[in-house]
Design an enzyme around this catalytic site. Structure first.
Site, mmCIF file in Angstrom:
data_model
loop_
_atom_site.group_PDB
_atom_site.id
_atom_site.type_symbol
_atom_site.label_atom_id
_atom_site.label_comp_id
_atom_site.label_asym_id
_atom_site.label_seq_id
_atom_site.Cartn_x
_atom_site.Cartn_y
_atom_site.Cartn_z
ATOM 1 C CG ASP A 47 -1.810 1.200 1.290
ATOM 2 O OD1 ASP A 47 -2.841 1.141 0.608
ATOM 3 O OD2 ASP A 47 -1.498 2.199 1.974
ATOM 4 C CE LYS A 81 -3.946 4.511 0.399
ATOM 5 N NZ LYS A 81 -2.572 4.498 0.939
ATOM 6 C CG HIS A 114 -5.138 9.394 0.242
ATOM 7 N ND1 HIS A 114 -3.785 9.404 0.009
ATOM 8 C CD2 HIS A 114 -5.283 9.020 1.532
ATOM 9 C CE1 HIS A 114 -3.153 9.037 1.117
ATOM 10 N NE2 HIS A 114 -4.039 8.806 2.053
HETATM 11 N N1 LIG Z 1 -5.822 5.852 3.482
HETATM 12 C C1 LIG Z 1 -5.337 6.613 4.437
HETATM 13 O O1 LIG Z 1 -5.754 7.769 4.638
HETATM 14 C C2 LIG Z 1 -4.274 6.093 5.320
HETATM 15 C C3 LIG Z 1 -3.567 4.972 4.954
HETATM 16 N N2 LIG Z 1 -2.578 4.462 5.768
HETATM 17 C C4 LIG Z 1 -1.878 3.251 5.305
HETATM 18 O O2 LIG Z 1 -1.908 2.277 6.356
HETATM 19 C C5 LIG Z 1 -0.580 1.910 6.705
HETATM 20 C C6 LIG Z 1 -0.477 1.500 8.164
HETATM 21 O O3 LIG Z 1 -0.896 2.553 9.022
HETATM 22 P P1 LIG Z 1 0.122 3.420 9.914
HETATM 23 O O4 LIG Z 1 -0.537 4.723 10.152
HETATM 24 O O5 LIG Z 1 1.456 3.394 9.296
HETATM 25 O O6 LIG Z 1 0.109 2.698 11.331
HETATM 26 P P2 LIG Z 1 0.365 1.228 11.896
HETATM 27 O O7 LIG Z 1 -0.734 0.951 12.841
HETATM 28 O O8 LIG Z 1 0.653 0.262 10.814
HETATM 29 O O9 LIG Z 1 1.654 1.455 12.778
HETATM 30 C C7 LIG Z 1 2.932 1.607 12.217
HETATM 31 C C8 LIG Z 1 3.943 1.745 13.342
HETATM 32 O O10 LIG Z 1 3.913 0.569 14.133
HETATM 33 C C9 LIG Z 1 5.227 0.036 14.302
HETATM 34 N N3 LIG Z 1 5.048 -1.422 14.259
HETATM 35 C C10 LIG Z 1 4.851 -2.200 13.169
HETATM 36 N N4 LIG Z 1 4.656 -3.477 13.515
HETATM 37 C C11 LIG Z 1 4.725 -3.537 14.863
HETATM 38 C C12 LIG Z 1 4.598 -4.584 15.806
HETATM 39 N N5 LIG Z 1 4.358 -5.850 15.427
HETATM 40 N N6 LIG Z 1 4.753 -4.292 17.123
HETATM 41 C C13 LIG Z 1 5.013 -3.025 17.500
HETATM 42 N N7 LIG Z 1 5.129 -1.980 16.657
HETATM 43 C C14 LIG Z 1 4.989 -2.232 15.348
HETATM 44 C C15 LIG Z 1 6.007 0.589 13.135
HETATM 45 O O11 LIG Z 1 7.351 0.803 13.456
HETATM 46 P P3 LIG Z 1 8.557 0.066 12.650
HETATM 47 O O12 LIG Z 1 8.516 0.533 11.248
HETATM 48 O O13 LIG Z 1 9.779 0.541 13.367
HETATM 49 O O14 LIG Z 1 8.289 -1.405 12.802
HETATM 50 C C16 LIG Z 1 5.343 1.941 12.881
HETATM 51 O O15 LIG Z 1 5.917 2.939 13.691
HETATM 52 C C17 LIG Z 1 0.221 3.158 6.342
HETATM 53 O O16 LIG Z 1 1.601 2.913 6.355
HETATM 54 C C18 LIG Z 1 -0.387 3.504 5.016
HETATM 55 O O17 LIG Z 1 0.106 2.654 4.013
HETATM 56 C C19 LIG Z 1 -2.326 5.048 6.985
HETATM 57 C C20 LIG Z 1 -2.994 6.174 7.390
HETATM 58 C C21 LIG Z 1 -4.006 6.810 6.582
HETATM 59 O O1 LIG Z 2 -2.462 8.163 4.296
HETATM 60 C C1 LIG Z 2 -2.202 8.980 5.169
HETATM 61 C C2 LIG Z 2 -1.079 8.786 6.102
HETATM 62 O O2 LIG Z 2 -1.231 9.514 7.303
HETATM 63 C C3 LIG Z 2 -1.504 10.877 7.110
HETATM 64 C C4 LIG Z 2 -1.357 11.649 8.403
HETATM 65 O O3 LIG Z 2 -2.131 11.131 9.441
HETATM 66 C C5 LIG Z 2 -2.887 10.949 6.545
HETATM 67 O O4 LIG Z 2 -3.237 12.292 6.316
HETATM 68 C C6 LIG Z 2 -2.952 10.246 5.230
HETATM 69 O O5 LIG Z 2 -4.265 10.031 4.846
#
Ligand SMILES: NC(=O)C1=CN([C@@H]2O[C@H](COP(=O)(O)OP(=O)(O)OC[C@H]3O[C@@H](n4cnc5c(N)ncnc54)[C@H](OP(=O)(O)O)[C@@H]3O)[C@@H](O)[C@H]2O)C=CC1
Ligand SMILES: O=C1CO[C@H](CO)[C@@H](O)[C@@H]1O
Length: 320
Positions: A47, A81, A114
């Protein structure tokens, strides 16, 4: 030993692995190694987004793994996105082509709107993923943007389209006023915000829920743990379930999300956690354990997108 996620058949016939790799904040070299390590670990679903400024690195990693013979292009499902500044129908094709060129992997499996919220076009320079704020709101109708996305399907360069951060009313508008069903609605989904109602609602059209921030972004809250969404990864109830199966709290949470029919896309750039996060397909929670995990639902958002609250299409005022 790699672990592989099973696939779900989407409402357009595409097959999508039920767990993928998130890449927000994976960049400056990190994204290439994370995606390559993820593919080695068995991930076949990645993603990304124009906003994340890492499409080029994601694409490079996939091309390198294809060149090494580890995967073929068709083995990996890649989502990107459309950013909010490109909602005007006249900008959609160019925005898509830029993502396609950045990724440079021939075609994109899934292109999502998005957010439902449009903002003023400010040029093609990649937005700053850390502060996609200071928006000048515009009121481009989500239906107009989505119809422009439908046209992309005819090019064959994208296999499926969908939405992200849409509430139930916005999903219903797309279903009722457009021709092509979204294959997924990617929304925040974790035990703290389990999206049971939205999942049930979208199921009517076999629209899946992709779960973003599935772990509640643990590291993001280091300086402000008070705002960390629950359950914390060291919650004793989660630890107890994990102990029974020999799994970590992160694995229990991801398994819960799969068990409630969502498709989590956890982000990690750490080799151990990457491997751990996909190693969840050899156990399943019992109904009692699912009930315990359901008990964490507060409905409070990790990604409230508060600065966009005055926007006409702000999604989070509706109940779900
Ligand atoms: N459509 C949208 O608007 C959005 C989409 N997204 C998507 O969703 C994905 C995931 O969401 P995100 O906000 O990154 O949050 P997550 O809930 O995936 O958390 C990510 C964090 O968790 C840590 N982590 C990963 N695995 C573990 C584990 N097993 N135990 C403890 N800590 C862990 C990572 O650190 P480390 O890298 O050091 O492991 C990182 O700091 C995004 O990366 C993006 O691709 C996210 C937000 C908005
Ligand atoms: O995909 C995303 C990753 O996180 C950002 C900050 O919270 C969001 O704005 C965005 O939608």
């Amino acid at each position: 030993m790699p672990s592989f996620a099973p696939t779900v058949t989407l409402n357009n016939g595409q097959k999508m692995p039920v767990l993928g790799l998130g890449t927000w904040l994976s960049r400056e070299g990190e994204a290439v190694s994370a995606v390559k390590a993820a593919i080695d670990a068995g991930y076949r679903h990645i993603d990304t987004a124009y906003l994340y400024a890492n499409e080029q690195e994601v694409g490079q990693a996939i091309r390198e793994k294809i060149a090494e013979g580890v995967i073929k292009r068709e083995d990996v499902f890649v989502t990107t996105k459309l950013w909010n500044t490109y909602h005007e129908p006249r900008h959609v094709e160019e925005a898509f082509n830029r993502s396609l060129a950045n990724l440079d992997i021939g075609y994109i499996d899934l292109y999502l709107m998005h957010w439902p919220t449009s903002s003023k076009f400010i040029g093609w320079a990649a937005p700053d993923p850390d502060s996609p704020v200071a928006p000048e709101f515009t009121e481009v109708d989500i239906v107009d943007t989505y119809r422009a996305m439908e046209k992309l399907l005819k090019t064959g360069k994208v296999k499926g389209i969908g939405v992200s951060n849409f509430n139930s009313e916005q999903v219903a508008r797309i279903v009722n006023e457009c021709n092509v069903l979204p294959v997924t609605n990617q929304v925040e989904c974790n035990p703290n915000l389990n999206q049971r109602k939205l999942t049930e609602f979208c199921k009517q059209w076999n629209i899946t829920i992709t779960a973003y921030s599935p772990l509640g972004r643990p590291n993001y809250y280091e300086k402000d743990p008070i705002n960390m969404p629950k359950p914390a990864l060291d919650d004793p109830r989660v630890l107890k379930i994990g102990k029974k199966y020999g799994k970590s709290p992160g694995q229990v949470i991801l398994r819960y999300l799969v068990d409630i029919s969502t498709i989590p896309v956890p982000k990690s750039a750490n080799l151990d956690r990457l491997r751990q996060n996909i190693d969840i397909f050899d156990f399943k929670l019992t109904p009692e354990e699912i009930a315990i995990m359901d008990g964490f639902n507060t409905g409070v958002r990790t990604v409230p997108f508060a600065v966009w609250a005055p926007h006409k299409y702000f999604p989070f005022a509706a109940e779900f």
